[in-house]
Design a protein around this motif. Structure first.
Motif, PDB file in Angstrom:
ATOM      1  N   GLY A 549       0.814  -1.215   0.000  1.00  0.00           N
ATOM      2  CA  GLY A 549       0.000   0.000   0.000  1.00  0.00           C
ATOM      3  C   GLY A 549       0.843   1.259   0.000  1.00  0.00           C
ATOM      4  N   ILE A 550       1.922   1.272   0.790  1.00  0.00           N
ATOM      5  CA  ILE A 550       2.815   2.438   0.818  1.00  0.00           C
ATOM      6  C   ILE A 550       3.460   2.640  -0.558  1.00  0.00           C
ATOM      7  CG2 ILE A 550       4.930   3.356   1.833  1.00  0.00           C
ATOM      8  CD1 ILE A 550       4.179   1.794   4.407  1.00  0.00           C
ATOM      9  N   THR A 563      12.961   9.846  -0.109  1.00  0.00           N
ATOM     10  CA  THR A 563      13.132   9.815   1.352  1.00  0.00           C
ATOM     11  C   THR A 563      12.415   8.609   1.953  1.00  0.00           C
ATOM     12  OG1 THR A 563      13.261  12.234   1.405  1.00  0.00           O
ATOM     13  CG2 THR A 563      12.805  11.097   3.477  1.00  0.00           C
ATOM     14  N   LEU A 564      11.154   8.399   1.553  1.00  0.00           N
ATOM     15  CA  LEU A 564      10.390   7.264   2.070  1.00  0.00           C
ATOM     16  C   LEU A 564      10.981   5.943   1.580  1.00  0.00           C
ATOM     17  CD1 LEU A 564       7.928   6.324   3.672  1.00  0.00           C
ATOM     18  CD2 LEU A 564       6.568   6.519   1.576  1.00  0.00           C
ATOM     19  N   ILE A 565      11.424   5.913   0.336  1.00  0.00           N
ATOM     20  CA  ILE A 565      12.020   4.688  -0.203  1.00  0.00           C
ATOM     21  C   ILE A 565      13.289   4.335   0.566  1.00  0.00           C
ATOM     22  CG2 ILE A 565      13.199   3.741  -2.216  1.00  0.00           C
ATOM     23  CD1 ILE A 565      11.216   5.300  -3.954  1.00  0.00           C
ATOM     24  N   GLU A 566      14.103   5.339   0.864  1.00  0.00           N
ATOM     25  CA  GLU A 566      15.334   5.103   1.619  1.00  0.00           C
ATOM     26  C   GLU A 566      15.022   4.557   3.006  1.00  0.00           C
ATOM     27  OE1 GLU A 566      19.509   5.075   1.880  1.00  0.00           O
ATOM     28  OE2 GLU A 566      18.169   5.426   0.174  1.00  0.00           O
ATOM     29  N   GLN A 567      13.960   5.080   3.617  1.00  0.00           N
ATOM     30  CA  GLN A 567      13.563   4.622   4.953  1.00  0.00           C
ATOM     31  C   GLN A 567      13.119   3.161   4.913  1.00  0.00           C
ATOM     32  OE1 GLN A 567      10.563   7.097   6.694  1.00  0.00           O
ATOM     33  NE2 GLN A 567      10.432   5.918   8.588  1.00  0.00           N
ATOM     34  N   ARG A 577      11.406  -3.991   3.531  1.00  0.00           N
ATOM     35  CA  ARG A 577      12.375  -3.819   2.440  1.00  0.00           C
ATOM     36  C   ARG A 577      11.782  -4.332   1.133  1.00  0.00           C
ATOM     37  NH1 ARG A 577      15.963  -6.219   6.062  1.00  0.00           N
ATOM     38  NH2 ARG A 577      16.370  -7.960   4.635  1.00  0.00           N
ATOM     39  N   TYR A 578      11.017  -5.405   1.233  1.00  0.00           N
ATOM     40  CA  TYR A 578      10.293  -5.927   0.067  1.00  0.00           C
ATOM     41  C   TYR A 578       9.355  -4.856  -0.496  1.00  0.00           C
ATOM     42  CZ  TYR A 578       6.752  -8.885  -2.265  1.00  0.00           C
ATOM     43  OH  TYR A 578       5.864  -9.440  -3.150  1.00  0.00           O
ATOM     44  N   ALA A 583       8.103   0.118  -4.022  1.00  0.00           N
ATOM     45  CA  ALA A 583       8.026   1.584  -4.029  1.00  0.00           C
ATOM     46  C   ALA A 583       8.961   2.167  -5.084  1.00  0.00           C
ATOM     47  CB  ALA A 583       8.378   2.128  -2.640  1.00  0.00           C
ATOM     48  N   LEU A 584      10.156   1.603  -5.206  1.00  0.00           N
ATOM     49  CA  LEU A 584      11.080   2.035  -6.258  1.00  0.00           C
ATOM     50  C   LEU A 584      10.488   1.762  -7.638  1.00  0.00           C
ATOM     51  CD1 LEU A 584      14.733   1.040  -5.241  1.00  0.00           C
ATOM     52  CD2 LEU A 584      14.008   3.196  -6.277  1.00  0.00           C
ATOM     53  N   ALA A 585       9.887   0.581  -7.793  1.00  0.00           N
ATOM     54  CA  ALA A 585       9.328   0.200  -9.094  1.00  0.00           C
ATOM     55  C   ALA A 585       8.209   1.133  -9.516  1.00  0.00           C
ATOM     56  CB  ALA A 585       8.827  -1.245  -9.029  1.00  0.00           C
TER      57      ALA A 585
END
Length: 1009
Positions: A549-550, A563-567, A577-578, A583-585
């Motif tokens: 969802g995030i 920032t959120l992806i790094e967190q 992490r999964y 989130a990156l994709a």
């Protein structure tokens, strides 16, 4: 002319005290540096000292000589530094390797500095560097190489030079289109891309005839619904051609599937009311009632004209809003998929008979495959013909079976609720039926109304509020997320969050996904809430749902989401992490961003969790979906990894990125994975191969036939692993999805990402953990249709031409039914002695019969002939030869008698070669690879409004005075009390799964001891 053999004399002059001698030496060394740089390099420190001496008049010349020496020494950075010190002496127009290399180095350095600048703390760029770049840009424009200038201006983020290059070009609309294409595909920074698109919009508005199709696409990227609404309102107030353009813009915007944007545009359009200006006409007529009769008549005529214009405006506005809301295009798509359905039920029957009834996984996979094969066609014949087999589904299998109806009837917005009424919960939380059927029905409603749920959101929300059953909550949350996709509705969000806080693993997982679906692309602060709760809960299912969802919340936000992806990627929990991989994709979907690819590859080879590594490789497919040719190259080494999860991710990445392309590189990569040693790798490879080969024919890609035979073998093999068998069954559904009239496409024809398709594919990949999410893949299906419409949004009859061999893009041939093996009785062996005795006895009997009939001469000829035939037959039968020989003899005789016919058929085939083109009738099936071959024939009555004749195409009637012949299309029947026909939904519900109640008692009987 004297040819110098050494530079030692000139180098000695550098040691002289007189400036004139130094000047002379430097001037000549500059011209000889290409040949004697190795000698000059010994005195490079002296030349550098001349440049550093501020009082030396020829310091710029010294810098130029030093620059050339360092260039030949391979020190390009030092060479560039001294070239900048040479100022105007460094001639960018000079045609030499030295100048070209340094100019390229200069541009690269300048571009890197421009991209890394960050507000007030940015390092100031050397003005000499800026001057060289600007001289190069001016040179390109002077040479009329405007495309090069535009490319350099975009790379160096110089909007002023970009605008100048566009204005100076001879073809401004063409340059704007070129700039728009580059902005979408090559500009990495989202903020700068928006600035470029805003500049394109402003330039278009300054033209005499703006390209409103491109302008509105830019405005959609910029999320500016008000300007789009103003343009559409202006166009529908114009003539018929402008109204057609407005409809075409609305259809193109609809294909991008951004529900919130479309609704905002629709809501900002003015409310059109018939006769809005008629009141003024009536007042005029009243004030001039006592005047002359002709004045009254003219006022009445003017009033009638105004009323007619108002009615036309109201009609156009209604049609425009129908397109933006999705009602018109969805209805047309439903008609097309229903009337052109080419699903092969024999494939499903073969799967059903091959799968063991006790294997619930394959049983459910067959139901999924049927739903995908008939997605959007409203044809549920297979389910109705196999009710006993379907009734074996229990519990969550029953949930999935009921939800499958939503995929089959997707887009049936008007009758969606009545179709699912027998399974929906009634008053209160449950209607007395199975909660699995009721939860599945709510999920099905979401699938039917996916991305267009205005009419069903309130019912789903009410159903969610009235139940405490976690299964029904699960279905209601998924349905709400689908129906309200991307609307960011706070009321719905709060109700879903309430379900999440009950801390139920089943309902909480669906709630986490639904929250992401609801807030997709909003980059809302609510992502922080979701991340906090993910740390608090102990349920892995809830954490996984929230992680996905995030990722959905940051959809398309690119560097804003870093920032959120790094967190998330630094979290200790592997599930989060999964989620960071997804989130990156989704944040960088379709951008081919180098930074995102680098980070994903890093996690793919370094993370300790197999799930994270699998997700990282799979995520590459989303990032590279706009450039499918690159995906097989990037993941080729990963597909050979020792880690099975990485191999699975590589297969799925290729399938997602190369779907529908029939790419030979993708097929070569996937082929060995379909026979991998690990079952789940084979499963992923089979599904990925099906995605790649969607709508491919054997004539265009011979591997299609091989792959179909491989699927047949896997499904029929009783010793095959369940995982790979499930993959083969799902591959069948994907390969023939939507009645063989859809393909998987993550981008629209205009280059914008299809939000619903990308989101659906991302959630579909979660079937690894939860099978009911398999249905989300149907959201990525795009109909491959050409639908031509006139100004009344009706389909006129006309033909288009496809300049390609029909076999290249034809439907696959229907599956041949299995041949029936007939048992042939073999002849009995006969001994030679018994054969001779029987033959002798037969001859004696024949002779006796002939002697008895000899007096009858009138019939002697007839009887003799018949007896001779009988004798011949009997003798042949007594020779004990196998029947095969006699039949082969007959076949040989038959072949001999028909030899001329066969030869003539071959000759005819040689005379009539395969057609090189075909005529298609509106509406037509046109797959993406076929679009470049489609054209309107010469002398056609209709002409398209847009250049690419694909999808929904508005048509200009070149002969408006002639009568119009419309296409009569079959539409899926609405539910009726007596039931449906032709595969249409009927009122009688399909029993889903076994009955939850106790079985009925046996009939009364008399016990006999």
């Amino acid at each position: 002319m004297t040819v110098a053999s050494t530079a030692s004399g000139l180098l000695a002059m550098l040691q002289e005290q007189q400036p004139q001698l130094k000047k002379y030496a430097l001037h000549n060394l500059n011209s000889l540096a290409d040949s004697f740089w190795h000698e000059i390099s010994a005195s490079i420190s002296t030349i550098e000292s001349f440049y550093e001496d501020e009082y030396f008049e020829q310091r710029e010349l010294a810098a130029l000589v030093a620059s050339k020496v360092f260039y030949y020494l391979g020190e390009h950075n030092d060479s560039l530094t001294y070239a900048l010190g040479a100022n105007s002496l460094f001639d960018v127009l000079e045609d030499s390797d030295y100048v070209r290399t340094l100019v390229a180095k200069c541009l690269d350095h300048y571009i890197a500095l421009r991209k890394t600048r960050e507000g007030e703390g940015a390092t100031a760029i050397d003005p000499r560097l800026v001057a060289i770049v600007e001289r190069m840009l001016d040179k390109c424009m002077q040479d009329r190489k405007y495309q090069q200038a535009i490319g350099m201006a975009l790379d160096s983020q110089r909007l002023d030079k970009l605008q100048e290059a566009i204005r100076k070009s001879e073809n401004v609309p063409g340059m704007l289109a070129y700039c728009f294409r580059l902005a979408r595909t090559h500009v990495d920074k989202r903020e700068f891309r928006q600035e470029v698109l805003r500049l394109i919009v402003n330039q278009h508005q300054g033209l005499h005839s703006p390209d409103y199709l491109t302008v509105c696409q830019c405005l959609m990227f910029l999320n500016d619904p008000q300007t789009v609404a103003n343009i559409l309102d202006k166009l529908i107030k114009g003539d018929k051609i402008e109204a057609l353009l407005a409809y075409q813009i609305a259809f193109d915007l609809f294909e991008n599937e951004n529900q919130l944007f479309l609704l905002n545009v629709r809501d900002r359009l003015p409310e059109a009311r018939a006769g809005s200006s008629s009141g003024g006409g009536e007042n005029t007529e009243t004030t001039e009632q006592n005047g002359m009769m002709d004045v009254s008549t003219s006022a009445e005529a003017a009033t009638n004209v105004e009323d007619s214009q108002d009615n036309i405006y109201v009609d156009r506005m209604g049609k425009l809003k129908g397109i933006l809301s999705g009602e018109t295009p969805i209805h047309l798509t439903l008609q097309f998929l229903y009337s052109r359905n080419k699903s092969d039920l024999l494939i499903l029957k073969t799967i059903k008979h091959s799968v063991e009834t006790r294997n619930s996984v394959c049983h459910s996979a067959t139901i999924y495959s049927n739903a995908l094969m008939h997605a959007g066609t409203t044809v549920d014949t297979f389910l109705r013909d196999n009710l006993d087999w379907l009734s074996r589904a229990t519990n969550w299998a029953k949930f999935s079976a009921t939800a499958g109806l939503g995929v089959i009837h997707r887009g049936h917005l008007q009758q969606g609720r009545s179709l699912m009424a027998p399974y929906l919960p009634q008053d209160g939380g449950t209607g007395g039926g199975s909660p699995y059927s009721e939860g599945g029905a709510l999920y099905a409603l979401g699938l039917i109304h996916a991305n267009h749920g205005e009419g069903i959101k309130s019912f789903l929300l009410e159903s969610l509020r009235k139940t405490n059953n976690e299964v029904i909550q699960h279905g209601a949350c998924l349905g709400l997320g689908l129906a309200a996709l991307g609307t960011a509705d706070d009321e719905i969000y709060e109700d879903i969050k309430h379900v999440l806080y009950t801390d139920s693993a089943i309902a909480g997982e669906a709630a986490g996904i639904a929250m992401g679906l609801l807030m997709v692309g909003s980059a809302s602060d609510k992502a922080g809430e979701m991340l906090t709760y993910a740390h608090d809960t102990q349920h892995e299912k809830i954490i996984r749902g929230l992680a996905l969802g995030i990722a959905l919340v940051v959809y398309g936000r690119e560097e804003e989401a870093d920032t959120l992806i790094e967190q998330m990627t630094r979290d200790q929990d592997p599930i989060l992490r999964y989620g960071g991989m997804y989130a990156l994709a989704l944040a960088y979907r379709g951008t081919s961003n180098n930074s995102a690819i680098r980070r994903l590859l890093h996690f793919a080879v370094s993370d300790v969790s197999d799930d994270v590594r699998r997700a990282a490789v799979l995520a590459l497919g989303f990032v590279l979906c706009s450039d499918p040719t690159q995906t097989p190259k990037i993941v080729s080494l990963l597909s050979e990894s020792y880690n099975a999860h990485v191999r699975y991710g590589a297969a799925m990445a290729v399938g997602i990125s190369c779907a529908g392309t029939a790419s030979s590189e993708a097929i070569s990569l996937l082929e060995p994975l379909t026979s991998d040693a690990v079952d789940f790798v084979r499963q992923g490879a089979l599904m990925a191969m099906a995605m790649v080969l969607m709508q491919a024919t054997e004539a265009r890609e011979p591997h299609v036939a091989v792959f179909r035979r491989q699927l047949d073998k896997i499904v029929s093999d009783k010793h095959e692993d369940t995982m790979s068998k499930m993959g083969a069954i799902l591959a069948y559904g994907i390969l023939d999805a939507g009645g063989r009239n859809v393909t998987i496409s993550l981008q629209s024809r205009t280059g914008h990402d299809r939000v619903m398709a990308v989101v659906g594919m991302a959630v579909f990949t979660q079937f690894w953990y939860w099978y009911p999410l398999t249905y989300f893949v149907s959201l990525s299906f795009a109909p491959t249709a050409f639908i031509g419409l006139n100004h009344e949004l009706r389909m006129p009859k006309f033909d288009i031409i496809s300049d390609a061999k029909p076999a290249l893009f034809a439907y696959p041939a229907p599956t041949a039914p299995p041949s029936v093996n007939v048992n042939i009785k073999l002849p009995t062996a006969v001994l030679s002695t018994s054969g001779r005795s029987k033959s002798k006895a037969k001859k004696d009997t024949d002779a006796k019969t002939k002697a008895e009939k000899q007096p009858d001469t009138s019939s002697q000829m007839d009887v003799g002939s018949s007896t001779g035939a009988t004798a011949a037959t009997s003798e042949a039968a007594s020779t004990a030869e196998p029947p095969e020989e006699s039949s082969s003899g007959k076949e040989a005789a038959k072949d001999g008698s028909e030899a001329m016919e066969v030869d003539s058929a071959v000759e005819k085939k040689a005379v009539n070669p395969e057609a090189t083109s075909e005529v298609l009738s509106n509406p037509a099936r046109v797959i993406p690879l076929q679009e470049k071959y489609v054209r309107f024939p010469e002398g056609c009555r209709y002409a398209p409004v847009k250049r690419t004749p694909a999808g929904f195409v508005m048509l200009r009637d070149l002969e408006p005075s002639e009568p119009v012949e419309l296409v009569s299309t079959d539409s899926p029947a609405s539910p009726a009390p007596a039931g449906g026909a032709n595969g249409a939904p009927a009122a009688a519900p399909i029993p889903m799964g076994g009955v939850d109640l106790e079985p009925a008692p046996p009939e009364p009987f008399v016990y006999v001891p």
